[in-house]
Write a protein that holds these residues in place. Sequence first.
Motif, short mmCIF file in Angstrom:
data_model
loop_
_atom_site.label_atom_id
_atom_site.label_comp_id
_atom_site.label_asym_id
_atom_site.label_seq_id
_atom_site.Cartn_x
_atom_site.Cartn_y
_atom_site.Cartn_z
N MET A 1 79.53 -43.61 49.93
CA MET A 1 78.98 -43.85 51.28
C MET A 1 77.86 -44.88 51.29
O MET A 1 77.40 -45.25 52.37
CB MET A 1 78.37 -42.55 51.83
N ILE A 2 77.38 -45.30 50.11
CA ILE A 2 76.07 -45.96 50.06
C ILE A 2 76.13 -47.36 49.48
O ILE A 2 76.61 -47.59 48.37
CB ILE A 2 75.09 -45.09 49.23
N ASP A 3 75.60 -48.33 50.27
CA ASP A 3 75.58 -49.73 49.83
C ASP A 3 74.33 -50.07 49.03
O ASP A 3 74.39 -50.84 48.08
CB ASP A 3 75.63 -50.66 51.06
N ARG A 4 73.20 -49.53 49.46
CA ARG A 4 71.93 -49.90 48.84
C ARG A 4 71.01 -48.68 48.75
O ARG A 4 71.01 -47.83 49.64
CB ARG A 4 71.19 -50.96 49.66
N VAL A 5 70.21 -48.67 47.67
CA VAL A 5 69.23 -47.61 47.47
C VAL A 5 67.88 -48.27 47.22
O VAL A 5 67.77 -49.18 46.40
CB VAL A 5 69.59 -46.73 46.25
N MET A 6 66.85 -47.79 47.93
CA MET A 6 65.50 -48.33 47.70
C MET A 6 64.52 -47.17 47.50
O MET A 6 63.90 -46.71 48.45
CB MET A 6 65.06 -49.22 48.85
N PRO A 7 64.37 -46.68 46.26
CA PRO A 7 63.38 -45.65 45.99
C PRO A 7 61.99 -46.31 45.88
O PRO A 7 61.82 -47.26 45.13
CB PRO A 7 63.81 -45.06 44.64
N VAL A 8 61.05 -45.78 46.62
CA VAL A 8 59.69 -46.32 46.63
C VAL A 8 58.75 -45.28 46.02
O VAL A 8 58.78 -44.10 46.43
CB VAL A 8 59.26 -46.66 48.09
N ILE A 9 57.91 -45.68 45.07
CA ILE A 9 56.98 -44.78 44.36
C ILE A 9 57.67 -43.47 43.96
O ILE A 9 57.13 -42.39 44.15
CB ILE A 9 55.67 -44.52 45.14
N GLY A 10 58.87 -43.60 43.36
CA GLY A 10 59.63 -42.42 42.95
C GLY A 10 59.81 -42.35 41.45
O GLY A 10 59.00 -42.89 40.68
N SER A 11 60.87 -41.70 41.05
CA SER A 11 61.15 -41.50 39.63
C SER A 11 62.61 -41.11 39.46
O SER A 11 63.17 -40.44 40.32
CB SER A 11 60.26 -40.38 39.08
N GLY A 12 63.19 -41.52 38.34
CA GLY A 12 64.55 -41.10 38.03
C GLY A 12 64.62 -39.71 37.43
O GLY A 12 65.70 -39.19 37.18
N GLU A 13 63.46 -39.12 37.16
CA GLU A 13 63.47 -37.78 36.57
C GLU A 13 62.19 -37.03 36.96
O GLU A 13 61.16 -37.63 37.26
CB GLU A 13 63.55 -37.86 35.04
N VAL A 14 62.28 -35.72 36.98
CA VAL A 14 61.11 -34.86 36.98
C VAL A 14 61.09 -34.22 35.59
O VAL A 14 61.84 -33.29 35.31
CB VAL A 14 61.15 -33.83 38.12
N ASP A 15 60.31 -34.82 34.72
CA ASP A 15 60.28 -34.41 33.31
C ASP A 15 59.33 -33.21 33.15
O ASP A 15 58.70 -32.78 34.12
CB ASP A 15 59.91 -35.60 32.42
N PRO A 16 59.26 -32.63 31.94
CA PRO A 16 58.44 -31.42 31.78
C PRO A 16 56.97 -31.63 32.17
O PRO A 16 56.32 -30.71 32.67
CB PRO A 16 58.57 -31.10 30.28
N TRP A 17 56.46 -32.83 31.95
CA TRP A 17 55.07 -33.11 32.32
C TRP A 17 54.91 -33.02 33.84
O TRP A 17 53.95 -32.46 34.35
CB TRP A 17 54.66 -34.50 31.80
N MET A 18 55.91 -33.55 34.57
CA MET A 18 55.88 -33.48 36.03
C MET A 18 56.15 -32.06 36.51
O MET A 18 55.55 -31.62 37.50
CB MET A 18 56.91 -34.48 36.59
N LEU A 19 57.04 -31.34 35.83
CA LEU A 19 57.24 -29.92 36.15
C LEU A 19 55.90 -29.19 36.07
O LEU A 19 55.57 -28.36 36.93
CB LEU A 19 58.20 -29.25 35.15
N GLU B 1 71.72 -30.71 39.35
CA GLU B 1 73.17 -30.49 39.18
C GLU B 1 73.79 -31.47 38.19
O GLU B 1 75.01 -31.46 37.98
CB GLU B 1 73.87 -30.55 40.54
N TYR B 2 72.97 -32.33 37.59
CA TYR B 2 73.48 -33.34 36.66
C TYR B 2 72.92 -33.08 35.27
O TYR B 2 71.81 -32.58 35.12
CB TYR B 2 73.11 -34.75 37.13
N ALA B 3 73.69 -33.47 34.26
CA ALA B 3 73.28 -33.23 32.86
C ALA B 3 72.06 -34.06 32.49
O ALA B 3 71.27 -33.67 31.63
CB ALA B 3 74.44 -33.54 31.92
N SER B 4 71.90 -35.21 33.14
CA SER B 4 70.79 -36.11 32.80
C SER B 4 70.57 -37.09 33.94
O SER B 4 71.42 -37.22 34.83
CB SER B 4 71.11 -36.88 31.52
N THR B 5 69.45 -37.81 33.88
CA THR B 5 69.19 -38.86 34.85
C THR B 5 70.31 -39.90 34.81
O THR B 5 70.80 -40.35 35.84
CB THR B 5 67.84 -39.53 34.54
N GLU B 6 70.71 -40.29 33.59
CA GLU B 6 71.76 -41.32 33.48
C GLU B 6 73.07 -40.83 34.08
O GLU B 6 73.80 -41.61 34.71
CB GLU B 6 71.95 -41.75 32.02
#
Lengths: 396, 396
Positions: B196-214, B320-325
């Motif tokens: 459904m998606i042509d473009r994605v623009m994440p602003v001040i985000g992250s591809g993961e919430v890692d243990p430090w962010m948890l 719901e995904y095994a990893s960020t990648e």
Amino acid sequence: MRLLLLALAAAAFWQAAPASHAQPAPAATEIVEKRVFEAPSHTTRNGGTIDNLRIGYQTAGTLNAAGDNAVLVAHFFSGTSHAFGRYAADQPVGYWDAIIGPGRAIDTNRFFVISSDTLVNLNVRDNRTVTTGPASVNPATGRPWGTDFPVVSMRDFIEVQKRLLDSLGVKRLALVTGASMGALQAIEWAAAYPEMIDRVMPVIGSGEVDPWMLAWLDIWEAPIRMDPNWREGDYYAQGREPPLRGLAEALKIVTVQAQDRPSLARFGRRLAEGQDPARRLADRFEAEAALDAAAMARARVSDANHFLYLTRANQLYLNEYASTEAALGRSRARWLVVASPTDRVFMLDYNREMVAALRRLGRPAELVEVTGPLGHLNGVVGMAQVAAPIRAFLAE
Amino acid sequence: MRLLLLALAAAAFWQAAPASHAQPAPAATEIVEKRVFEAPSHTTRNGGTIDNLRIGYQTAGTLNAAGDNAVLVAHFFSGTSHAFGRYAADQPVGYWDAIIGPGRAIDTNRFFVISSDTLVNLNVRDNRTVTTGPASVNPATGRPWGTDFPVVSMRDFIEVQKRLLDSLGVKRLALVTGASMGALQAIEWAAAYPEMIDRVMPVIGSGEVDPWMLAWLDIWEAPIRMDPNWREGDYYAQGREPPLRGLAEALKIVTVQAQDRPSLARFGRRLAEGQDPARRLADRFEAEAALDAAAMARARVSDANHFLYLTRANQLYLNEYASTEAALGRSRARWLVVASPTDRVFMLDYNREMVAALRRLGRPAELVEVTGPLGHLNGVVGMAQVAAPIRAFLAE
């Protein structure tokens, strides 16, 4: 390597706790003795009186006849005097043992090295820590001081250390140093007694506690103030529970902020055993559960009021000077500033700004970096990396 | 300039609150209407049932016949649908109004722009926010859900937005975007509905919430869990006080971490009026008192349980995904990642790593930086700076 990483991880959780053994000790590590400095009475900078003041300390090496080969090592927020040596052959070494000892960067064959517990030290229930603070008995009442204990500043820490040094016959400091809050004390020393000091080495410190850092220290305190067991600091009476939960939450913030992303990576996003945070609000991730357990263990040897007095002393850093430059400008020493690029407490920029200020003031100052996976704590557990520049600094 | 700085400061304190007016609005700013999307029943990803689901939203521009000129803007942690336009001529503009509107970077003459309130939105007592969460009445009992409300994930936010888009006839998203938690939602969208998606623009985000962010999200929550008025979430009954103090302390952490050193510099080290922290433990610095007052004002329009559900949804990012990648690899879109170099929440490295991962996966991805004195919040209040790259990205 795996054992070293585990030891590093343990040190990280415990904020390089008193019994830190983060670095493998060379065979020659000395046995050190914990001693106690006592003063019948001490007057704080703000006119408060502390009777029966007691502070623990340890030394290595020998003071020369001129009393000018001394090195003072001040400790970090949750630390103690245990920067070097072992208390017994089967005990762990101090947190900076890799750089302090015979033949090491801070060579105890050449220098007389002293490290003392601060006033209002956190580790009240650690039986090798000797401190005076709100958990101590007020001789005037026979009961713990609580929040009747006088508010103390970082400068008060220095004044107590000065009395200790005087009692030992120390006339000059070839070096004053410390990590984190220890760096702040080193800088307070440089401003308070410039004529006594040849060299200053602040490690993972800052030339200022700015409003953003004031706010962080306030955030660190909040869980204690929120804990109903804190009772405005009045929790020492028989039958009352200390605010352990609030203290543990406070210590957890310090621990996480003093680390960096890689230091928690081993937990991944695993769930705590038998729990599912996607289904139950009370359930946790393993990283959270592990941090909670470590923080609670740490809280059991610490004291909540001491935590609050310590954060306040940090907020009152250099509070007797109009500005950082006014304080630094008093120094006549040479400076080696050690910073961690991934520090999330005293970020690299604070250190760069301090070096720039010193240079503007015409003071010799160099910056070296200490790296690793532990953020701020690289300056506690990773100092072997910068042994060579420290050796060179002390050879000048 | 002085007024602009004051407005920026206000926005910073309020985490760019619903009524943010951080940027001067061009004269053409449109009046927008707050609407409500309702669903008789909604099933969460984990099988929970939410009856009478209601979510607020607003739109600008016109959906074309193909339904493929839509832009979805997801909001940040403490935000609402109010990304653009004014609710009335005398009301402030939305937080990204500088880049959304007729002729602006996200041109409402070309695009149909939608922004909605999330599930478990924080601003329960703001009368323009429409959300469903633990403070909502459970139709089955006639009383507020409290912690009986199903735990929801970031993906649940996306599923509700998908139903809203379906109801509006949207077939494709020319762009999905958002700041901070809004960026996480944009990335969840890219993984959930790649076709459904042509473009994605994440602003001040992250591809993961890692243990430090948890761990940081856990720290944010702690003051609420410590507040005796929280009562494990059961505080809605008549005569009970909500855990306002804990909520205010929690919001204060978010505010400070979402800012940076310069944003608090104006307070200097001044003392709160009539107070002296060097003499009394209970006394404060002006920076602390100001942050407390701002946080308490914010707490009064927010809800503590919603805060806890929101932090949990963030912890469950991409769960719901095994990893960020694995998640990013599902995307077929082009990516423009906007990051703030002084971000203390989702640090620049998180963004660089996401762009590197996208490129390894063969996805077109560029990184642009947004700077300013506000750290993380530069991505909320400083977006006019990156209007040109956004315009170019949308022209491709």
